[in-house]
Design a protein around this motif. Sequence first.
Motif, PDB file in Angstrom:
ATOM      1  N   UNK A  25       0.840  -1.198   0.000  1.00 24.78           N
ATOM      2  CA  UNK A  25       0.000   0.000   0.000  1.00 24.78           C
ATOM      3  C   UNK A  25       0.872   1.243   0.000  1.00 24.78           C
ATOM      4  N   UNK A  26       0.368   2.314  -0.627  1.00 29.97           N
ATOM      5  CA  UNK A  26       1.114   3.575  -0.588  1.00 29.97           C
ATOM      6  C   UNK A  26       0.648   4.456   0.567  1.00 29.97           C
ATOM      7  N   UNK A  27      -0.024   3.856   1.552  1.00 29.58           N
ATOM      8  CA  UNK A  27      -0.377   4.539   2.793  1.00 29.58           C
ATOM      9  C   UNK A  27       0.208   3.743   3.951  1.00 29.58           C
ATOM     10  N   UNK A  28       0.421   4.404   5.062  1.00 27.12           N
ATOM     11  CA  UNK A  28       0.963   3.734   6.234  1.00 27.12           C
ATOM     12  C   UNK A  28       0.420   4.393   7.493  1.00 27.12           C
ATOM     13  N   UNK A  29       0.471   3.653   8.592  1.00 21.23           N
ATOM     14  CA  UNK A  29       0.004   4.153   9.885  1.00 21.23           C
ATOM     15  C   UNK A  29       1.204   4.671  10.656  1.00 21.23           C
ATOM     16  N   UNK A  30       1.120   5.900  11.113  1.00 20.22           N
ATOM     17  CA  UNK A  30       2.199   6.446  11.927  1.00 20.22           C
ATOM     18  C   UNK A  30       1.650   6.972  13.242  1.00 20.22           C
ATOM     19  N   UNK A  31       2.537   6.981  14.256  1.00 19.40           N
ATOM     20  CA  UNK A  31       2.137   7.463  15.567  1.00 19.40           C
ATOM     21  C   UNK A  31       2.569   6.504  16.662  1.00 19.40           C
ATOM     22  N   UNK A  32       2.138   6.795  17.862  1.00 16.56           N
ATOM     23  CA  UNK A  32       2.480   5.965  19.021  1.00 16.56           C
ATOM     24  C   UNK A  32       1.242   5.794  19.897  1.00 16.56           C
TER      25      UNK A  32
END
Length: 225
Positions: free
Chosen positions: A205-212
């Motif tokens: 996918x060209x999307x990703x999940x970021x964060x904590x």
Amino acid sequence: MRLLLAEDEKELSNALKAILKIKGYQIDTAVDGAEAYEQVLTQSYDGIILDIMMPKMSGLEVLEKMRAQNIVTPVLLLTAKAELEDRVEGLNLGADDYLAKPFAMAELLARVNALVRRGGEYSMQTFSVGNTVLKTDGMELSVGSHSLRLAGKEVEMLSMLMRNPGRTILVSQFIEHLSNEGEVTLEMIRLYISYLENKLDSLQADVFIEGTMETGFKLSEKGDG
């Protein structure tokens, strides 16, 4: 359920907030349109109550900007005006309902309850961000001709992220949203985020999940910024 109440009349805002809290809603408030729009961009809500006549930015302007950003959160417009053109303009801009002042609190509660139920209909839709498609009714995540089936909580969490691309969803909001399906723990949220990250990677996918876990998570497109 978390609601945003944007109303510049302080007494009315306080009264509505108190009643909605008694009914079990979590309420964030804004006193002008600019503040309301900023909160919409940075938080995820199950429903939004917008007064049309607000300083800095009208409720209609906030609504127009929201829909231009593909924020589909259900919106109830409040106004002291009852002219037909206000109702028509608001509905054309993407409002879900309209209530003219003065109104009975019982009617407002009924409208808000319906608004939140209507928001649940978004969980039976198809969401698309970048090359990534989520079909929630089939519980299917796909990129091109490749697809994977997701678990129920994965669908709910990813739909929250895809409904609000680029905006942070707090862990507490995931827990609140999923709590009607049984107990939800921090560890469960951590695991499901990890599962979703792996599945997005496996599909290229060209999307990703970021964060904590501390700051919350958002869905971003690769190459942004």
